[in-house]
Design an enzyme around this catalytic site. Structure first.
Site, PDB file in Angstrom:
ATOM      1  N   GLU A  59     -12.577 -10.125  13.707  1.00 45.27           N
ATOM      2  CA  GLU A  59     -13.182 -10.153  12.368  1.00 45.27           C
ATOM      3  C   GLU A  59     -13.264 -11.582  11.840  1.00 45.27           C
ATOM      4  OE1 GLU A  59     -11.922  -5.704  10.760  1.00 45.27           O
ATOM      5  OE2 GLU A  59     -10.576  -7.368  10.336  1.00 45.27           O
TER       6      GLU A  59
ATOM      7  N   ASP B  21       3.631  -0.168   7.861  1.00 44.56           N
ATOM      8  CA  ASP B  21       3.701  -1.100   8.991  1.00 44.56           C
ATOM      9  C   ASP B  21       5.115  -1.369   9.497  1.00 44.56           C
ATOM     10  OD1 ASP B  21       1.003  -1.245   8.641  1.00 44.56           O
ATOM     11  OD2 ASP B  21       0.908  -3.420   8.374  1.00 44.56           O
TER      12      ASP B  21
ATOM     13  N   HIS C 180     -33.383  11.511   6.507  1.00 45.22           N
ATOM     14  CA  HIS C 180     -34.408  10.684   7.123  1.00 45.22           C
ATOM     15  C   HIS C 180     -35.081   9.796   6.093  1.00 45.22           C
ATOM     16  CE1 HIS C 180     -37.265   9.640  10.217  1.00 45.22           C
ATOM     17  NE2 HIS C 180     -38.233   9.787   9.337  1.00 45.22           N
TER      18      HIS C 180
ATOM     19  N   THR D 247      -3.880   0.627   6.102  1.00 43.55           N
ATOM     20  CA  THR D 247      -3.559   0.935   4.713  1.00 43.55           C
ATOM     21  C   THR D 247      -3.612   2.437   4.397  1.00 43.55           C
ATOM     22  OG1 THR D 247      -4.014  -1.198   3.778  1.00 43.55           O
ATOM     23  CG2 THR D 247      -4.514   0.675   2.365  1.00 43.55           C
TER      24      THR D 247
ATOM     25  N   CYS E 122      -2.412  -5.666   2.247  1.00 40.04           N
ATOM     26  CA  CYS E 122      -3.810  -5.246   2.095  1.00 40.04           C
ATOM     27  C   CYS E 122      -4.494  -6.015   0.970  1.00 40.04           C
ATOM     28  CB  CYS E 122      -3.840  -3.741   1.827  1.00 40.04           C
ATOM     29  SG  CYS E 122      -5.459  -3.112   1.463  1.00 40.04           S
TER      30      CYS E 122
ATOM     31  N   GLU F 284     -28.610   9.793  10.800  1.00 35.37           N
ATOM     32  CA  GLU F 284     -29.186  11.064  11.271  1.00 35.37           C
ATOM     33  C   GLU F 284     -29.098  11.180  12.792  1.00 35.37           C
ATOM     34  OE1 GLU F 284     -33.472  11.687  10.800  1.00 35.37           O
ATOM     35  OE2 GLU F 284     -33.783   9.528  10.657  1.00 35.37           O
TER      36      GLU F 284
ATOM     37  N   TYR G 262      -8.427  -6.794  16.610  1.00 33.24           N
ATOM     38  CA  TYR G 262      -9.489  -6.606  15.621  1.00 33.24           C
ATOM     39  C   TYR G 262      -9.478  -7.670  14.530  1.00 33.24           C
ATOM     40  CZ  TYR G 262      -6.839  -4.407  11.723  1.00 33.24           C
ATOM     41  OH  TYR G 262      -6.009  -4.154  10.655  1.00 33.24           O
TER      42      TYR G 262
ATOM     43  N   ALA H 150      15.122  -6.848  -1.820  1.00 32.92           N
ATOM     44  CA  ALA H 150      16.126  -5.774  -1.804  1.00 32.92           C
ATOM     45  C   ALA H 150      16.804  -5.712  -0.443  1.00 32.92           C
ATOM     46  CB  ALA H 150      15.461  -4.433  -2.111  1.00 32.92           C
TER      47      ALA H 150
ATOM     48  N   CYS I 245      -6.894  -6.484   4.076  1.00 33.00           N
ATOM     49  CA  CYS I 245      -8.184  -5.791   3.944  1.00 33.00           C
ATOM     50  C   CYS I 245      -9.088  -6.359   2.848  1.00 33.00           C
ATOM     51  CB  CYS I 245      -7.961  -4.316   3.604  1.00 33.00           C
ATOM     52  SG  CYS I 245      -6.404  -3.605   4.127  1.00 33.00           S
TER      53      CYS I 245
ATOM     54  N   LYS J 242     -10.218 -10.165   3.114  1.00 31.17           N
ATOM     55  CA  LYS J 242     -11.012 -10.238   4.354  1.00 31.17           C
ATOM     56  C   LYS J 242     -12.390  -9.628   4.154  1.00 31.17           C
ATOM     57  CE  LYS J 242     -10.918  -6.868   7.137  1.00 31.17           C
ATOM     58  NZ  LYS J 242     -10.303  -5.786   7.927  1.00 31.17           N
TER      59      LYS J 242
ATOM     60  N   ARG K  45       2.502   9.483   0.494  1.00 33.60           N
ATOM     61  CA  ARG K  45       2.215  10.624  -0.383  1.00 33.60           C
ATOM     62  C   ARG K  45       2.728  11.924   0.232  1.00 33.60           C
ATOM     63  NH1 ARG K  45      -3.708   8.626  -2.390  1.00 33.60           N
ATOM     64  NH2 ARG K  45      -2.916   7.138  -3.922  1.00 33.60           N
TER      65      ARG K  45
ATOM     66  N   SER L 246       0.826  -1.213   0.000  1.00 26.86           N
ATOM     67  CA  SER L 246       0.000   0.000   0.000  1.00 26.86           C
ATOM     68  C   SER L 246       0.858   1.260   0.000  1.00 26.86           C
ATOM     69  CB  SER L 246      -0.886   0.040   1.252  1.00 26.86           C
ATOM     70  OG  SER L 246      -1.623  -1.138   1.372  1.00 26.86           O
ATOM     71  N   GLY L 247       1.795   1.340   0.942  1.00 24.01           N
ATOM     72  CA  GLY L 247       2.609   2.542   1.095  1.00 24.01           C
ATOM     73  C   GLY L 247       3.569   2.712  -0.069  1.00 24.01           C
TER      74      GLY L 247
HETATM   75  P1  FAD Z   1       2.591  -4.081   3.049  1.00 21.71           P
HETATM   76  O1  FAD Z   1       1.289  -3.830   2.389  1.00 21.71           O
HETATM   77  O2  FAD Z   1       2.708  -5.271   3.903  1.00 21.71           O
HETATM   78  O3  FAD Z   1       3.671  -4.144   1.877  1.00 21.71           O
HETATM   79  C1  FAD Z   1       5.009  -4.469   2.112  1.00 21.71           C
HETATM   80  C2  FAD Z   1       5.555  -5.205   0.901  1.00 21.71           C
HETATM   81  O4  FAD Z   1       6.978  -5.240   0.963  1.00 21.71           O
HETATM   82  C3  FAD Z   1       5.104  -6.647   0.832  1.00 21.71           C
HETATM   83  O5  FAD Z   1       4.450  -6.872  -0.394  1.00 21.71           O
HETATM   84  C4  FAD Z   1       6.400  -7.468   0.935  1.00 21.71           C
HETATM   85  O6  FAD Z   1       6.394  -8.611   0.111  1.00 21.71           O
HETATM   86  C5  FAD Z   1       7.424  -6.469   0.456  1.00 21.71           C
HETATM   87  N1  FAD Z   1       8.783  -6.663   0.992  1.00 21.71           N
HETATM   88  C6  FAD Z   1       9.136  -6.852   2.294  1.00 21.71           C
HETATM   89  N2  FAD Z   1      10.480  -6.870   2.414  1.00 21.71           N
HETATM   90  C7  FAD Z   1      10.982  -6.699   1.162  1.00 21.71           C
HETATM   91  C8  FAD Z   1      12.296  -6.609   0.642  1.00 21.71           C
HETATM   92  N3  FAD Z   1      13.366  -6.620   1.444  1.00 21.71           N
HETATM   93  N4  FAD Z   1      12.448  -6.486  -0.687  1.00 21.71           N
HETATM   94  C9  FAD Z   1      11.370  -6.417  -1.535  1.00 21.71           C
HETATM   95  N5  FAD Z   1      10.093  -6.456  -1.079  1.00 21.71           N
HETATM   96  C10 FAD Z   1       9.910  -6.591   0.251  1.00 21.71           C
HETATM   97  N6  FAD Z   1      -5.818  -2.040   7.177  1.00 21.71           N
HETATM   98  C11 FAD Z   1      -6.895  -1.252   6.930  1.00 21.71           C
HETATM   99  O7  FAD Z   1      -6.740  -0.043   6.740  1.00 21.71           O
HETATM  100  N7  FAD Z   1      -8.170  -1.777   6.891  1.00 21.71           N
HETATM  101  C12 FAD Z   1      -8.408  -3.106   7.066  1.00 21.71           C
HETATM  102  O8  FAD Z   1      -9.566  -3.548   7.029  1.00 21.71           O
HETATM  103  C13 FAD Z   1      -7.281  -3.947   7.309  1.00 21.71           C
HETATM  104  N8  FAD Z   1      -7.460  -5.286   7.455  1.00 21.71           N
HETATM  105  C14 FAD Z   1      -6.380  -6.087   7.631  1.00 21.71           C
HETATM  106  C15 FAD Z   1      -6.586  -7.458   7.749  1.00 21.71           C
HETATM  107  C16 FAD Z   1      -5.528  -8.308   7.935  1.00 21.71           C
HETATM  108  C17 FAD Z   1      -5.774  -9.783   8.050  1.00 21.71           C
HETATM  109  C18 FAD Z   1      -4.198  -7.765   7.998  1.00 21.71           C
HETATM  110  C19 FAD Z   1      -3.022  -8.683   8.203  1.00 21.71           C
HETATM  111  C20 FAD Z   1      -3.987  -6.417   7.875  1.00 21.71           C
HETATM  112  C21 FAD Z   1      -5.062  -5.556   7.689  1.00 21.71           C
HETATM  113  N9  FAD Z   1      -4.892  -4.175   7.562  1.00 21.71           N
HETATM  114  C22 FAD Z   1      -5.983  -3.372   7.351  1.00 21.71           C
HETATM  115  C23 FAD Z   1      -3.541  -3.553   7.678  1.00 21.71           C
HETATM  116  C24 FAD Z   1      -2.978  -3.223   6.292  1.00 21.71           C
HETATM  117  O9  FAD Z   1      -3.011  -4.361   5.473  1.00 21.71           O
HETATM  118  C25 FAD Z   1      -1.545  -2.719   6.452  1.00 21.71           C
HETATM  119  O10 FAD Z   1      -1.524  -1.643   7.358  1.00 21.71           O
HETATM  120  C26 FAD Z   1      -0.963  -2.242   5.111  1.00 21.71           C
HETATM  121  O11 FAD Z   1      -0.975  -3.250   4.151  1.00 21.71           O
HETATM  122  C27 FAD Z   1       0.469  -1.735   5.332  1.00 21.71           C
HETATM  123  O12 FAD Z   1       1.037  -1.346   4.107  1.00 21.71           O
HETATM  124  P2  FAD Z   1       2.620  -1.327   3.923  1.00 21.71           P
HETATM  125  O13 FAD Z   1       2.857  -0.702   2.590  1.00 21.71           O
HETATM  126  O14 FAD Z   1       3.260  -0.748   5.111  1.00 21.71           O
HETATM  127  O15 FAD Z   1       3.060  -2.860   3.915  1.00 21.71           O
END
Ligand code: FAD
Length: 450
Positions: free
Chosen positions: A181, A305, A439, A313, A42, A444, A177, A114, A47, A50, A321, A14-15
């Protein structure tokens, strides 16, 4: 000194993806390393899959309700492989969309792991790349506590999406949470669900009224909750996994087809990242950053994270951003962690923004006034169900500012998203009162509370 990239992003979740695209919009040459599937947690194991399962779990209730509205509908049959194939198919479609988004933004994807060689150099698979700025967006992963015997027999949320069969008896360890869920999802899909928590209430950190109401409602819907109970050992038996639990009445055993972990949380993916070759600081297992997402090494940033901020997310996206706008867009954008709304997709759903009542009382003492409304939404009258919705506003009487809004009930996430804009812009209770309601709706109630 010239580098291969203006920005190199480690992690295509996501990030990472949001940041890479925003920086590329400003004309930066951007590369992304992703070792797994695009979209990160995500999209692939969080997300998105799920929420699709949450939708599926609501159908038995909807079928029941439909009878009150004049429909004659049989109970129907649920097929786990059909759902999971559809869910994983959608995940695959989204992976493709993410790839196209990167291509359209002219961001180069390197599908490898990486690792830092030095503070401007990374080894990505077999290739060495250099970058002026580097963003760490590696996310996190679930942790299993080694103190419980037989912990290797448990699954985490990562595996639940790939179970070939529906566990007919599921045990969830923990009251966070994600655990709540999944307890509701599987319960809705017809599994027998037992949830085991150490304390008295699920959802630590949320408003106490919300915690109590979600807990009561989950139990009323059939989730068996064992409070003040801890797992001692998990062992495979003839008829599934035998879990030994220690509770207020002593030890007991429960047999389950699957035991899911939720209590133990997640930790940043920092293993083998080569951070020791940089000056980036790690505190309590997470990358230390300031409000600009900058690490102790000036040109290295971290979002999502893998830092110790809010693990959601939209937070990871906004951090990324803000960083891109600041560093490549010539603006100064600080990430604000105030009034971040969030939802719990349990049945019933809950959502929240701002301070809990306890947090508000700690900060503002007696100047806190709480408005509560608990009612049966119109929808449940004809089906004859006693489902209730709870709404709560927390107000600072000195300024009349609304400090927190909390809700349990249908569409809580959709409603609180709108209320969050009001809190973000500093709305007062008088502003809420001056807003005309829609309404008939549940929403409301937020503008008519007295
Ligand atoms: P991530 O999305 O985890 O992306 C990190 C990426 O880096 C991964 O794809 C990984 O493969 C890659 N990576 C790691 N190390 C390396 C490396 N050295 N070299 C190359 N690639 C690498 N959030 C919500 O807002 N709403 C929700 O309903 C929600 N539900 C969730 C349900 C579950 C079951 C879980 C586990 C999480 C949920 N979250 C939810 C949290 C959300 O998914 C995370 O906060 C979000 O994905 C974090 O984004 P990120 O970019 O930090 O990391």
């Amino acid at each position: 000194m010239s580098y291969d990239y203006d920005l190199f992003v480690i992690g295509g979740g996501s990030g990472g993806i949001a940041t890479a695209r925003r920086a590329a919009e400003y004309g930066a040459k951007v590369g992304v390393a992703e070792v797994g599937r695009l979209g990160g947690t995500c999209v692939n194991r969080g997300c998105v899959p799920k929420k699709l399962m949450v939708y599926s779990s609501h159908f038995p209730g909807l079928i029941e309700d439909s009878r009150g509205y004049g429909w004659t509908v049989s109970d129907g049959q649920f097929d786990w492989p059909t759902l999971m194939n559809a869910v994983n198919g959608e995940v695959g479609r989204l992976n493709g969309i993410y790839q196209r988004m990167l291509d359209n933004s002219q961001v180069e994807l390197l599908p490898h792991y990486a690792k830092f060689v030095d503070s401007h150099t990374l080894m990505v698979g077999e290739k060495t790349v250099t970058a002026d700025k580097i963003l760490i967006a590696v996310g996190g992963k679930p942790v299993k506590p080694s103190s419980i015997a037989g912990i290797e027999h448990t699954i985490t949320s990562d595996e639940i999406f790939h179970l070939p069969e529906q566990p007919q008896r599921l045990m969830i360890l923990g009251g966070g949470y994600i655990g709540c869920e999944f307890a509701c999802i599987l319960n809705g899909l017809g599994s027998e669900v037992t949830q085991v928590i150490r304390g008295d209430h699920i959802l630590r950190g949320f408003d106490d009224d919300i915690r109590a109401m979600v807990q009561e409602s989950m139990q009323a819907h059939g989730v068996k909750l064992l409070t003040q109970t801890e797992p001692v050992a998990i062992a495979p038996g003839e008829d599934g996994l035998t879990v030994t639990l220690k509770g207020p009445e002593g030890e007991e055993t429960v047999v389950a087809d699957a035991v899911g972990l939720a209590a133990t949380g997640r930790r940043p993916n920092l293993d083998n990242l080569g951070l020791e070759n940089t000056k980036v600081e790690v505190v309590n297992g997470a990358i230390a950053v300031d409000q600009y997402s900058q690490t102790a090494e000036d040109h290295i940033y971290a979002v999502g994270d893998c830092t110790d901020n809010i693990n959601l997310t939209p937070v990871a996206i906004q951090e990324g951003r803000s960083f891109a706008d600041t560093v490549f867009g010539g603006q100064s954008k600080l990430m604000s962690y105030e009034n971040v709304p969030t939802a719990i997709f349990t049945t019933p759903e809950a959502a929240t923004v701002g301070l809990t009542e306890a947090e508000a009382r700690e900060k503002y003492g007696d100047a806190v006034k709480v408005y509560r409304s608990k009612f049966r939404p119109m929808y449940y009258v004809l089906p004859g169900k006693e489902e209730k919705t709870l709404m709560k506003l927390i107000v600072d009487t000195n300024t009349d500012k609304v400090l927190g809004a909390h809700m349990v009930g249908d569409d809580a996430a959709e409603i609180i998203q709108g209320v969050a804009i009001a809190l973000k812009t500093g709305a007062t209770k008088a502003d809420f009162d001056a807003t005309v309601g829609i309404h008939p709706s549940s929403g409301e109630e937020f503008v008519t509370m007295r």
